[in-house]
Write a protein that holds these residues in place. Structure first.
Motif, PDB file in Angstrom:
ATOM      1  N   ARG A 251       0.842  -1.185   0.124  1.00  0.00           N
ATOM      2  CA  ARG A 251       0.029  -0.081   0.026  1.00  0.00           C
ATOM      3  C   ARG A 251       0.860   1.415   0.059  1.00  0.00           C
ATOM      4  O   ARG A 251       0.090   2.323  -0.472  1.00  0.00           O
ATOM      5  CB  ARG A 251      -0.814   0.022   1.403  1.00  0.00           C
ATOM      6  N   LEU A 252       2.036   1.203   0.306  1.00  0.00           N
ATOM      7  CA  LEU A 252       2.951   2.357   0.577  1.00  0.00           C
ATOM      8  C   LEU A 252       3.192   3.090  -0.910  1.00  0.00           C
ATOM      9  O   LEU A 252       3.637   2.442  -1.821  1.00  0.00           O
ATOM     10  CB  LEU A 252       4.190   2.222   1.022  1.00  0.00           C
ATOM     11  N   MET A 253       2.803   4.411  -1.059  1.00  0.00           N
ATOM     12  CA  MET A 253       2.735   4.992  -2.459  1.00  0.00           C
ATOM     13  C   MET A 253       3.677   6.146  -2.248  1.00  0.00           C
ATOM     14  O   MET A 253       4.082   6.613  -3.073  1.00  0.00           O
ATOM     15  CB  MET A 253       1.302   5.404  -2.678  1.00  0.00           C
ATOM     16  N   HIS A 254       3.562   6.983  -1.122  1.00  0.00           N
ATOM     17  CA  HIS A 254       4.559   8.222  -0.848  1.00  0.00           C
ATOM     18  C   HIS A 254       5.490   8.193   0.180  1.00  0.00           C
ATOM     19  O   HIS A 254       5.114   7.629   1.401  1.00  0.00           O
ATOM     20  CB  HIS A 254       3.336   9.274  -0.423  1.00  0.00           C
ATOM     21  N   LEU A 272       6.387   2.882  -5.198  1.00  0.00           N
ATOM     22  CA  LEU A 272       6.101   4.039  -5.051  1.00  0.00           C
ATOM     23  C   LEU A 272       5.466   4.824  -5.939  1.00  0.00           C
ATOM     24  O   LEU A 272       5.673   4.644  -7.189  1.00  0.00           O
ATOM     25  CB  LEU A 272       7.189   4.906  -4.390  1.00  0.00           C
ATOM     26  N   THR A 273       4.509   5.907  -5.789  1.00  0.00           N
ATOM     27  CA  THR A 273       4.141   6.695  -7.037  1.00  0.00           C
ATOM     28  C   THR A 273       4.986   8.169  -6.744  1.00  0.00           C
ATOM     29  O   THR A 273       5.396   8.692  -7.841  1.00  0.00           O
ATOM     30  CB  THR A 273       2.694   7.259  -6.292  1.00  0.00           C
ATOM     31  N   THR A 274       5.352   8.476  -5.494  1.00  0.00           N
ATOM     32  CA  THR A 274       6.008  10.000  -5.257  1.00  0.00           C
ATOM     33  C   THR A 274       7.077   9.476  -4.353  1.00  0.00           C
ATOM     34  O   THR A 274       6.978   8.921  -3.475  1.00  0.00           O
ATOM     35  CB  THR A 274       4.933  11.078  -4.620  1.00  0.00           C
ATOM     36  N   THR A 289       9.630   0.211  -9.619  1.00  0.00           N
ATOM     37  CA  THR A 289       9.663   1.566  -9.682  1.00  0.00           C
ATOM     38  C   THR A 289       8.346   2.037 -10.668  1.00  0.00           C
ATOM     39  O   THR A 289       8.412   2.987 -11.432  1.00  0.00           O
ATOM     40  CB  THR A 289      10.757   2.335 -10.176  1.00  0.00           C
ATOM     41  N   SER A 290       7.710   0.817 -11.131  1.00  0.00           N
ATOM     42  CA  SER A 290       6.847   0.924 -12.217  1.00  0.00           C
ATOM     43  C   SER A 290       5.856   1.877 -12.007  1.00  0.00           C
ATOM     44  O   SER A 290       5.145   2.421 -12.968  1.00  0.00           O
ATOM     45  CB  SER A 290       6.337  -0.504 -12.718  1.00  0.00           C
ATOM     46  N   ARG A 291       5.347   2.345 -10.893  1.00  0.00           N
ATOM     47  CA  ARG A 291       4.373   3.087 -10.507  1.00  0.00           C
ATOM     48  C   ARG A 291       4.779   4.679 -10.362  1.00  0.00           C
ATOM     49  O   ARG A 291       4.042   5.640 -10.197  1.00  0.00           O
ATOM     50  CB  ARG A 291       3.457   2.780  -9.464  1.00  0.00           C
ATOM     51  N   LEU A 292       6.226   4.754 -10.075  1.00  0.00           N
ATOM     52  CA  LEU A 292       6.814   6.040  -9.623  1.00  0.00           C
ATOM     53  C   LEU A 292       6.462   6.988 -10.905  1.00  0.00           C
ATOM     54  O   LEU A 292       7.043   7.031 -11.952  1.00  0.00           O
ATOM     55  CB  LEU A 292       8.294   5.768  -9.528  1.00  0.00           C
ATOM     56  N   THR A 316      15.615   4.108 -13.614  1.00  0.00           N
ATOM     57  CA  THR A 316      14.854   2.762 -13.466  1.00  0.00           C
ATOM     58  C   THR A 316      13.385   2.914 -13.426  1.00  0.00           C
ATOM     59  O   THR A 316      12.523   1.957 -13.135  1.00  0.00           O
ATOM     60  CB  THR A 316      15.342   1.789 -12.432  1.00  0.00           C
ATOM     61  N   SER A 317      12.788   4.257 -13.545  1.00  0.00           N
ATOM     62  CA  SER A 317      11.533   4.879 -13.397  1.00  0.00           C
ATOM     63  C   SER A 317      10.700   5.051 -14.728  1.00  0.00           C
ATOM     64  O   SER A 317      10.889   5.876 -15.345  1.00  0.00           O
ATOM     65  CB  SER A 317      11.346   5.747 -12.614  1.00  0.00           C
ATOM     66  N   PRO A 318      10.308   3.778 -15.424  1.00  0.00           N
ATOM     67  CA  PRO A 318       9.754   4.041 -16.764  1.00  0.00           C
ATOM     68  C   PRO A 318       8.569   4.836 -16.839  1.00  0.00           C
ATOM     69  O   PRO A 318       8.274   5.450 -18.078  1.00  0.00           O
ATOM     70  CB  PRO A 318       9.470   2.629 -17.300  1.00  0.00           C
ATOM     71  N   ARG A 319       7.812   5.304 -15.710  1.00  0.00           N
ATOM     72  CA  ARG A 319       6.532   6.136 -16.025  1.00  0.00           C
ATOM     73  C   ARG A 319       6.795   7.607 -15.308  1.00  0.00           C
ATOM     74  O   ARG A 319       5.807   7.997 -15.107  1.00  0.00           O
ATOM     75  CB  ARG A 319       5.471   5.340 -15.189  1.00  0.00           C
ATOM     76  N   LEU A 320       8.184   7.701 -15.059  1.00  0.00           N
ATOM     77  CA  LEU A 320       8.613   8.938 -14.447  1.00  0.00           C
ATOM     78  C   LEU A 320       7.827  10.380 -15.167  1.00  0.00           C
ATOM     79  O   LEU A 320       8.194  10.504 -16.569  1.00  0.00           O
ATOM     80  CB  LEU A 320       9.886   9.205 -14.136  1.00  0.00           C
TER      81      LEU A 320
END
Length: 519
Positions: A251-254, A272-274, A289-292, A316-320
């Protein structure tokens, strides 16, 4: 005639007041309670004098916010401003009075913000007991009395309170029965030791630890047992050396980590997201890091921003989508070229401090490479501070380097600040101007806009730099602007003064995360 008019006016005013008073008192109790809950606690208490019906309504107030504003003195003292400063015993007495008269149930949010210490432990314990008994969902206890800026000193050192033992937060607060309703917890300037039988806070979604004396083991215990945790902040915690948990944190996103001076590693099994970090360069490892999408990093040690983007954690963050980097560079780093691209990056801000002794070997033109590795970038801000010998460009310095333009089809807005007119700054601006096919606006300003909360900056020393920067940008960059997209800002130097920026913190991110606790 005048007297009759005054009597008529007085009667009309009295009638309106009576109607308003009667209208308020005629409302149902649940609606009155809701209205009063929207007021600060001090204003809600004052409504008790309006009528007998309102005398006790405030006692079910759901938002108990105790700070210098809500507990202020109610009289004017010209020598010290509208309200004189609160002493700790006065603050404690006022809070005790409110807490004792409150019915002790239904408190959604409770906040204590005032500089207190272990000598006030008995009183603080009683307030914590109220939070437990009322099943508070959001509990904030800030015993520093201030914001994050009060902890920071130049060079990453922490300002410590001398001669005062921090308040020891009661371990019984974390028993399963006492913390089961808690969704948001903030602890500032306290000492924390979890009970040996700690089983976690089952509904906790947001946790903030600022200037908290806590061990690595207790941090790991929190991460392993609070399974619903979505937001985590650990700032100015001088005992923490490792934030490491291989247990999945689904669940940890931030995550926010600021100035933990002994920190050596961050390794978490989460996506993470942020992510926001400031401090020394340490290994940053995440399972995925797919959601970052948002990274904000401030390095207080030497680090090349360009090198870190290509070979470090962000690569390594493809969605940055949004990247903010603050780096301190004193020598040039050759960046290996490769197939990697930031295909999702839309917004980039780099705070670059170029500093050193002797001949400057850092080349600002290297940052033209950003156009290649971020092909879909739409907004770019380069906030520079060159702390080498000032040498604004002139034609006698040699021809400007003009390489083949890189056709960038998405960059629309560019802002370059700290433009002192150095040759490589001019070359970078010209390269961007010639490469961006859809560029709508390029703002160039010699003014230092870099975040200076980590450095001592005397703006008055840079008056000549501002004059030269404006002159060079006007002469060489504007001359090459055939689309009328360049705006060179002139800084007024005759009244130049330095206003330090506010402390860096994660408030925007925090507000978003706190909103999760209400869902």
């Amino acid at each position: 005639m005048v007297r009759n008019s005054e009597q008529h006016l007085h009667g009309a005013v009295a009638k309106r007041r009576k109607v308003a008073r009667n209208s308020l008192c005629n409302l149902p109790m649940d609606i009155l309670s809701t209205i009063l809950s929207l007021l600060p606690i001090n204003d809600a208490v004052r409504t008790s004098v309006l009528s007998r019906k309102l005398k006790h309504v405030w006692r079910s107030h759901t938002n108990l916010n105790f700070d210098t504003g809500t507990m202020r003195k109610g009289y004017f003292r010209p020598s010290k401003g509208y309200y004189s400063g609160l002493k700790d015993n006065e603050f404690v007495t006022r809070v005790d009075t409110v807490v004792q008269q409150h019915n002790g149930t239904g408190v959604e949010h409770m906040k204590i913000r005032f500089r207190l210490h272990s000598k006030h432990a008995d009183h603080i314990d009683s307030w914590v007991s109220v939070a437990i008994a009322s099943k508070t969902k959001e509990f904030v206890i800030n015993l520093s009395g201030g914001s994050r800026g009060i902890f920071f000193l130049r060079g990453g050192r922490i300002r410590r309170m001398v001669g005062e033992e921090p308040y020891s937060f009661p371990s019984q607060f974390f028993s399963p029965n006492n913390c089961s309703h808690l969704r948001c917890l903030e602890l500032w300037s306290v000492s924390l030791q979890l009970p040996s039988d700690f089983k976690g806070c089952l509904n906790l979604k947001s946790l903030t630890l600022v200037d908290v004396s806590i061990t690595d083991e207790d941090v790991q215990c929190i991460l392993s047992t609070c399974n619903l945790l979505e937001f985590l902040e650990i700032s100015y915690c001088s005992m923490v050396t490792s934030i490491r948990m291989l247990h999945p944190l689904d669940r940890l996103m931030h995550l926010v980590v600021d100035i933990c001076r002994k920190l050596q590693e961050i390794e978490l099994n989460c996506s993470l997201t942020t992510f926001q970090y400031s401090g020394r360069t340490v290994p940053l490892k995440f399972a995925s890091t797919s959601r970052l999408t948002n990274i904000n990093v401030v390095f207080l040690t030497d680090q090349s921003a360009l090198s870190y983007m290509v070979t470090g954690f962000p690569s390594t963050s493809p969605r940055l989508e949004t990247l903010t980097l603050y780096c301190y560079e004193h020598e040039r780093t050759l960046v290996p070229e490769g197939p990697f691209k930031f295909t999702c990056l839309r917004d980039l801000r780099l705070d670059l401090v170029f500093a050193g002794k002797g001949t400057r070997n850092v080349d600002v033109l290297d940052y033209a490479y950003l156009l290649e590795i971020a092909p879909f970038m739409e907004k770019m801000e380069l906030r520079m501070w060159i702390r080498w010998h000032h040498q604004p460009y002139c034609k006698e310095d040699g021809e400007l380097r003009i390489g083949l333009p890189h056709q960038h089809a998405h960059l629309k807005y560019v802002r370059i600040s700290g433009f002192f007119g150095h040759k490589d700054q001019v070359e970078l601006a010209l390269h961007i101007l010639g490469s961006c096919m859809v560029l709508e606006k390029m703002v160039i300003t010699p003014k230092l806009e870099i975040s200076t909360s980590h450095f001592q900056l005397s703006v008055s020393e840079y008056k000549q730099h501002y004059v030269d920067g404006h002159r060079v940008a006007t002469e060489f960059v504007c001359k090459a602007d055939h689309r009328n997209v360049v705006n060179v800002v002139k800084v007024r130097t005759e009244k130049l003064r330095f206003i330090p920026p506010g402390p860096r913190d994660g408030e925007d991110l925090k507000r978003r995360a706190v909103a999760l606790t209400t869902t």
